[in-house]
Design an enzyme around this catalytic site. Structure first.
Site, mmCIF file in Angstrom:
data_model
loop_
_atom_site.group_PDB
_atom_site.id
_atom_site.type_symbol
_atom_site.label_atom_id
_atom_site.label_comp_id
_atom_site.label_asym_id
_atom_site.label_seq_id
_atom_site.Cartn_x
_atom_site.Cartn_y
_atom_site.Cartn_z
ATOM 1 C CG ASP A 165 88.829 -26.543 57.644
ATOM 2 O OD1 ASP A 165 89.523 -27.587 57.550
ATOM 3 O OD2 ASP A 165 89.326 -25.405 57.683
ATOM 4 C CG HIS A 208 93.019 -28.030 58.127
ATOM 5 N ND1 HIS A 208 92.061 -27.132 57.715
ATOM 6 C CD2 HIS A 208 94.211 -27.463 57.826
ATOM 7 C CE1 HIS A 208 92.646 -26.069 57.182
ATOM 8 N NE2 HIS A 208 93.961 -26.248 57.234
ATOM 9 C CB SER A 360 94.863 -23.197 57.573
ATOM 10 O OG SER A 360 94.600 -23.521 56.253
#
Length: 424
Positions: A165, A208, A360
């Site tokens: 990621d 994220h 996600s």
């Protein structure tokens, strides 16, 4: 656990020859080197990394000759980074073999939206029981997490989940004791050993990966996170970065790989990496994308491709707490399952906590669930099939009528039903 992958080592040009039966080997490019394209070249007897790099006019990034002796073409391939289109001279030097070339730069992106600006909140980490954050109570009740953790009391102990990621806030106190040894980490975006989640609050991708890893640990608190960075602060990353991180994860002992990222392009290089690691029993979980389209992003779209990797690959879309498809979630008849992906509260950079929404966020719930099962039984065989096949039926909800058979084989993640049939 599964048989571990042979560890990667830096590729030493001139020392390897085709058909020697070794596992894929990867070399890291020079700092900041980002190739315009990546080529997959089938190997032939007598090839060396040095001769092939010269013939193609690029740099060898991985070398997989494990299947050459047996005639397994899928496992007799080199991945080469190139900046120029292959010329007639290059093709002549390759002796007429079929070469697959695809774009490399910024092909992949992470999907999700920080929801603190839309009714959520940002706060500092206050300690306490990480897996019992009150902000997520309704989410965990929906997937029956508390009961599931009682059924799997090892809570993922001994299981490694690679989060490929934007990196993590490595100093966040919520991750204290929850990460693998630093020798297993890598930042493929910056080409160093510190996969730190970088950027500012205005950057699309900043935080994220930190959120994704935090979700995995709330589901499976005793699992270990292997942080691998392939996406920049804007949330985008290259094909080469993603493919090499997948190889790296398996080589360094990952049992589950979480890919909360995707592309509209079907990258053969990335799928090549997935096919290889799933042959070793590694489970790969991918998010479906956030464009509200009747198609899902790659590599999630390949999770139902019928090949061996499909038995070890899981695609995950998103639903709201009422089990209605999230307005942003992609959907497809090939989607394997969905999970709650809206307003999921988890760690954020700088020691903070906040919520994100996106497929996600749904994917790491499934990754955490697989870690729970692996911690109890050790075998990855049939776990993907059993998780998707024992989801909660959400098609009886009228609002999902437009998406019949496009929100998974059965529907939404149910950890209790899954764990009850995980060893079937």
């Amino acid at each position: 656990m599964k048989n571990k992958f042979v560890p990667l080592s830096l590729l030493t040009l001139g020392l390897l020859s085709a058909c020697s039966g070794t596992a894929p080997t990867a070399a890291l490019p020079a700092p900041q080197e980002r190739f315009a394209r990546v080529a997959l070249v089938p190997l032939e007897a007598g090839d060396t990394p040095q001769s092939l790099a010269q013939a193609v006019g690029g740099e060898v990034l991985s070398w997989n000759d494990a299947g050459c002796a047996s005639g397994d073409e899928a496992n007799c391939t080199a991945m080469i980074g190139v900046n120029e289109k292959l010329s007639a001279q290059n093709l002549h030097a390759l002796g007429g073999r079929t070469v697959y070339v695809e774009p490399n730069k910024d092909v992949f992106s992470g999907g999700g939206t920080m929801t603190a600006t839309m009714g959520g909140r940002i706060s500092m980490w206050s300690g306490g029981q990480f897996s019992q954050l009150p902000e997520n109570t309704a989410l965990w009740q929906k997937i029956r997490l508390e009961e599931a953790q009682q059924l799997a009391p090892k809570l993922g102990q001994g299981v490694t989940v690679a989060v490929i990621d934007t990196g993590l806030d490595l100093q966040h106190p919520a991750f204290d004791g929850a990460l693998t040894d630093p020798s297993d980490w890598y930042d493929f975006y910056s080409d160093d050993a510190i996969p730190q989640d970088e950027g500012t609050s205005g950057d699309k991708g900043y935080g994220h990966g930190t959120n994704v890893a935090g979700i995995v640990l709330q589901v499976a608190p005793e699992a270990k996170i292997m942080p691998l960075r392939v996406l920049g602060p804007d949330g985008s990353g290259d094909v080469v970065m993603v493919a090499k991180a997948i190889f790296w994860a398996a080589a360094h002992g990952a049992d589950v790989i979480n890919l909360s990222l995707g592309s509209s392009e079907n990258s053969k290089s990335v799928q090549f990496a997935i096919d290889w690691v799933t042959l070793k029993g590694v489970l790969v979980v991918s998010s479906a994308g956030n464009s509200n389209l009747n198609t899902i992003t790659y590599p999630a779209a390949n999770a139902s491709n019928g090949y061996h990797s499909g038995n070890y690959s899981l695609s995950v879309g998103s639903v709201a707490l009422n089990d209605v498809k999230s307005s942003f979630s992609n959907y497809s008849s090939s989607l394997k399952m969905v999970a709650p992906g809206e307003n999921v509260y988890a760690p954020a950079p700088d020691g903070r906590m906040t919520s994100w929404s996106g497929t996600s966020m749904a994917a790491p719930m499934a990754s955490g669930g697989l870690a729970l099962a692996l911690g109890q039984q050790g075998s990855s065989a049939r776990l993907v099939e059993n998780m998707a096949g024992n989801a909660a039926d959400i098609y009886k909800i009228s609002a999902n009528g437009l998406y019949k058979d496009k929100l998974g084989q059965k529907g939404r993640l149910d950890l209790v039903q899954f764990l009850g049939h995980a060893s079937d």
